[in-house]
Design an enzyme around this catalytic site. Structure first.
Site, mmCIF file in Angstrom:
data_model
loop_
_atom_site.group_PDB
_atom_site.id
_atom_site.type_symbol
_atom_site.label_atom_id
_atom_site.label_comp_id
_atom_site.label_asym_id
_atom_site.label_seq_id
_atom_site.Cartn_x
_atom_site.Cartn_y
_atom_site.Cartn_z
ATOM 1 N N ARG A 1 20.210 48.948 36.772
ATOM 2 C CA ARG A 1 21.563 48.396 36.688
ATOM 3 C C ARG A 1 21.565 47.080 35.906
ATOM 4 N NH1 ARG A 1 25.317 49.647 40.549
ATOM 5 N NH2 ARG A 1 25.997 47.501 40.734
ATOM 6 N N ARG B 1 17.237 40.938 28.401
ATOM 7 C CA ARG B 1 17.587 40.678 27.000
ATOM 8 C C ARG B 1 16.670 39.646 26.375
ATOM 9 N NH1 ARG B 1 23.027 39.796 29.039
ATOM 10 N NH2 ARG B 1 24.043 41.818 29.282
ATOM 11 N N ARG C 1 23.862 49.933 54.024
ATOM 12 C CA ARG C 1 23.769 48.494 54.217
ATOM 13 C C ARG C 1 25.179 47.945 54.368
ATOM 14 N NH1 ARG C 1 19.127 46.656 55.817
ATOM 15 N NH2 ARG C 1 19.239 44.664 54.700
ATOM 16 N N ARG D 1 23.216 35.732 48.107
ATOM 17 C CA ARG D 1 23.962 34.985 47.092
ATOM 18 C C ARG D 1 25.091 34.199 47.718
ATOM 19 N NH1 ARG D 1 26.108 40.520 43.972
ATOM 20 N NH2 ARG D 1 27.068 41.429 45.799
ATOM 21 N N GLU E 1 26.327 35.306 51.517
ATOM 22 C CA GLU E 1 26.285 36.762 51.720
ATOM 23 C C GLU E 1 24.949 37.202 52.314
ATOM 24 O OE1 GLU E 1 27.904 38.801 48.339
ATOM 25 O OE2 GLU E 1 26.714 40.601 48.721
ATOM 26 N N TYR F 1 25.394 54.923 44.511
ATOM 27 C CA TYR F 1 25.643 53.493 44.239
ATOM 28 C C TYR F 1 26.553 53.399 43.010
ATOM 29 C CZ TYR F 1 24.018 48.553 43.863
ATOM 30 O OH TYR F 1 23.909 47.188 43.806
ATOM 31 N N ASP G 1 29.671 52.088 40.599
ATOM 32 C CA ASP G 1 30.509 50.934 40.298
ATOM 33 C C ASP G 1 31.971 51.376 40.301
ATOM 34 O OD1 ASP G 1 28.524 49.033 40.077
ATOM 35 O OD2 ASP G 1 28.145 49.471 37.969
HETATM 36 N N1 UDP Z 1 18.547 42.261 42.074
HETATM 37 C C1 UDP Z 1 17.493 41.392 42.254
HETATM 38 N N2 UDP Z 1 17.680 40.060 41.970
HETATM 39 C C2 UDP Z 1 18.870 39.567 41.553
HETATM 40 C C3 UDP Z 1 19.940 40.451 41.371
HETATM 41 C C4 UDP Z 1 19.766 41.793 41.660
HETATM 42 O O1 UDP Z 1 16.416 41.807 42.658
HETATM 43 O O2 UDP Z 1 18.959 38.346 41.334
HETATM 44 C C5 UDP Z 1 18.339 43.699 42.374
HETATM 45 C C6 UDP Z 1 18.666 44.004 43.850
HETATM 46 O O3 UDP Z 1 17.815 45.039 44.304
HETATM 47 C C7 UDP Z 1 20.084 44.470 43.762
HETATM 48 C C8 UDP Z 1 20.074 45.255 42.457
HETATM 49 O O4 UDP Z 1 19.206 44.505 41.606
HETATM 50 O O5 UDP Z 1 20.446 45.275 44.869
HETATM 51 C C9 UDP Z 1 21.428 45.442 41.803
HETATM 52 O O6 UDP Z 1 22.014 44.180 41.576
HETATM 53 P P1 UDP Z 1 23.591 43.992 41.405
HETATM 54 O O7 UDP Z 1 23.826 42.575 41.019
HETATM 55 O O8 UDP Z 1 24.111 45.064 40.526
HETATM 56 O O9 UDP Z 1 24.077 44.231 42.924
HETATM 57 P P2 UDP Z 1 25.568 44.322 43.586
HETATM 58 O O10 UDP Z 1 26.431 43.276 42.936
HETATM 59 O O11 UDP Z 1 26.026 45.747 43.384
HETATM 60 O O12 UDP Z 1 25.272 44.012 45.033
#
Ligand code: UDP
Length: 323
Positions: free
Chosen positions: A122, A126, A197, A227, A250, A298, A300
Site C-alpha cells: 500500500r 520513492r 482490529r 499515530r 490512535e 483491506y 480503500d
Molecule cells: N505502516 C508502517 N509504518 C508506518 C505506516 C504504515 O509499518 O509508518 C504499515 C502498517 O502495517 C500499516 C500499513 O503499513 O497497517 C498500511 O498503512 P496505511 O497508512 O495505509 O494504514 P491505514 O491508514 O489504512 O491505517
C-alpha cells in the site's frame, strides 16, 4: 471537522470515481503529507529521498540512494510472501526496524512475518522528494464531511432510508440484498468469529497548534499508539480561524464482539474460517456482498465505492436480461 473514525483522506486514480464523489460533495484540495517519529527524531513519510538522507545522515541523489538501499536490501528473498520479507527486500533491515516493524506490530497485534506482503505494498517508496503519502492522481477532503456525501447519495426518489431496524437476512420484501456489514455476522457467526482490529481514540484538546500537521506516525515501540491525528489540519481552508485544536491518539487492538470492526486481519498462512464463509457467499443468488467488512478485504474508500457501483450496475443488467 473531526474524523470520528480516524483519518480518512479520499484518493483515487479513477476519474469516474472522483467525479462520482465530487458530484455528491465539494472536494477541497488536500494532499496527505505524513511525518514519522522514530527514535525521537522526525522523518518524512512515505520513505522517500528525504527520509533516506535524514535517516543515514547523507545528502545522496536519487541514483546513489537507490544504490544504497540495494546494498541493504535482502537480495536472497526472491518472492516475498510476508510483510517482513517484502520490507527487508525493499528497504533492508535498518529502515524496516525504524519505520515498519513496530508500527505494524502495534497496528495488527501480530508479527510482520505473519502478515501478507500486500499490506506493505500500500505504501510507495520513492527516490525523489515527493512526500505525498498517496500515488493517486486525485486526492481531496470533502468540505462538508463524508456524512454529507452519503446523505446526498441517499437523497434519491428510489431510496427509502430506514434506520434503527433489525437487519433480517430473509426479508421477504427484499428481492435482492446488498449487504455491507461484517460477513461472519451475516451468517450469525456459524463458523466462528473472524478477526478484526478495532481502534480506540484518546481525544485531547489544546490551545493553538499541537503538532503542525494532520497525521504524525509513531513508528517505534516507545509509545503504545500508532499515530496522532490533528483534525483541523485536514481542513486548512477553515483552520486559520481556530485558536484551539482537537487531536486523536490512535490505539489499535483486537476487536471484541461489541466493538466496531475497522480492519479485517489477513494472514500469510490464511486461516480456516474465512473460506467456509466464502463458500456460503458463492451459493447466494439473492445477496451481493460489498465493502470492506462484507468482502473481508483491506479496501480503500475509492475501491469500495467503485465495486459498489459495479455491483449495482451488474444487478440492473441482470434485471433487464431477466425481463
Ligand atoms: N505502516 C508502517 N509504518 C508506518 C505506516 C504504515 O509499518 O509508518 C504499515 C502498517 O502495517 C500499516 C500499513 O503499513 O497497517 C498500511 O498503512 P496505511 O497508512 O495505509 O494504514 P491505514 O491508514 O489504512 O491505517
Amino acid at each position: 471537522m473531526v474524523h470520528t473514525y480516524g483519518p480518512h483522506i479520499f484518493h483515487t486514480d479513477d476519474e469516474s470515481i472522483w467525479s462520482y464523489v465530487s458530484k455528491h460533495g465539494q472536494m477541497m484540495p488536500f494532499v496527505n503529507r505524513v511525518k514519522a517519529v522514530s527514535g525521537e527524531r522526525v522523518y518524512s513519510l512515505p520513505i522517500n529521498l528525504h527520509t533516506i538522507n535524514q535517516f543515514f545522515g547523507l545528502s545522496l541523489g536519487p541514483a546513489a540512494a537507490q544504490a544504497l538501499l540495494q546494498s541493504k536490501s535482502r537480495s536472497d528473498i526472491s518472492d516475498p510472501q510476508s510483510f517482513e520479507e517484502q520490507a527487508l527486500k525493499f528497504v533492508g533491515d535498518d529502515l524496516y526496524q525504524a519505520f515498519f516493524k513496530h508500527y505494524t506490530h502495534k497496528q495488527w497485534g501480530r508479527s510482520p512475518a505473519d502478515l501478507p506482503a500486500s499490506i506493505l505494498k500500500r505504501l510507495p517508496i520513492r527516490f525523489n522528494y515527493d512526500d505525498n503519502y498517496f500515488n493517486h492522481r486525485f486526492q481531496g477532503m470533502p468540505k462538508d464531511g463524508y456524512g454529507a456525501i452519503v446523505a446526498s447519495i441517499l437523497n434519491h426518489p428510489l431510496i427509502e432510508l430506514r434506520l434503527g431496524e433489525e437487519f433480517r437476512r430473509d426479508d421477504a420484501q427484499a428481492p435482492h440484498i446488498f449487504y455491507t456489514g461484517a460477513i461472519d455476522r451475516f451468517y450469525d457467526y456459524c463458523f466462528g468469529r473472524l478477526a478484526y482490529r478495532t481502534l480506540d481514540f484518546e481525544v485531547f484538546r489544546t490551545d493553538g497548534d499541537y503538532q503542525g500537521n494532520a497525521v504524525i506516525n509513531y513508528c517505534d515501540s516507545s509509545r503504545p499508539f500508532t499515530r496522532i491525528t490533528e483534525h483541523k489540519h485536514f481542513a486548512p481552508w477553515e483552520s486559520a480561524n481556530f485558536s484551539k485544536t482537537i487531536c486523536y491518539r490512535e490505539y489499535s487492538r483486537e476487536a471484541q464482539p461489541n466493538d466496531t470492526p475497522y480492519y479485517p486481519v489477513n494472514l500469510v498462512a490464511g486461516e480456516n474460517t474465512l473460506p467456509k464463509y466464502m463458500a456460503r457467499v458463492r451459493e447466494e443468488t439473492k445477496v451481493t456482498f460489498v465493502g470492506r467488512l462484507a468482502t473481508y478485504r483491506y479496501l480503500d474508500m475509492d475501491v469500495a465505492i467503485k465495486e459498489a457501483l459495479e455491483a449495482a450496475r451488474a444487478w440492473i443488467e441482470m434485471q433487464k436480461h431477466n425481463t
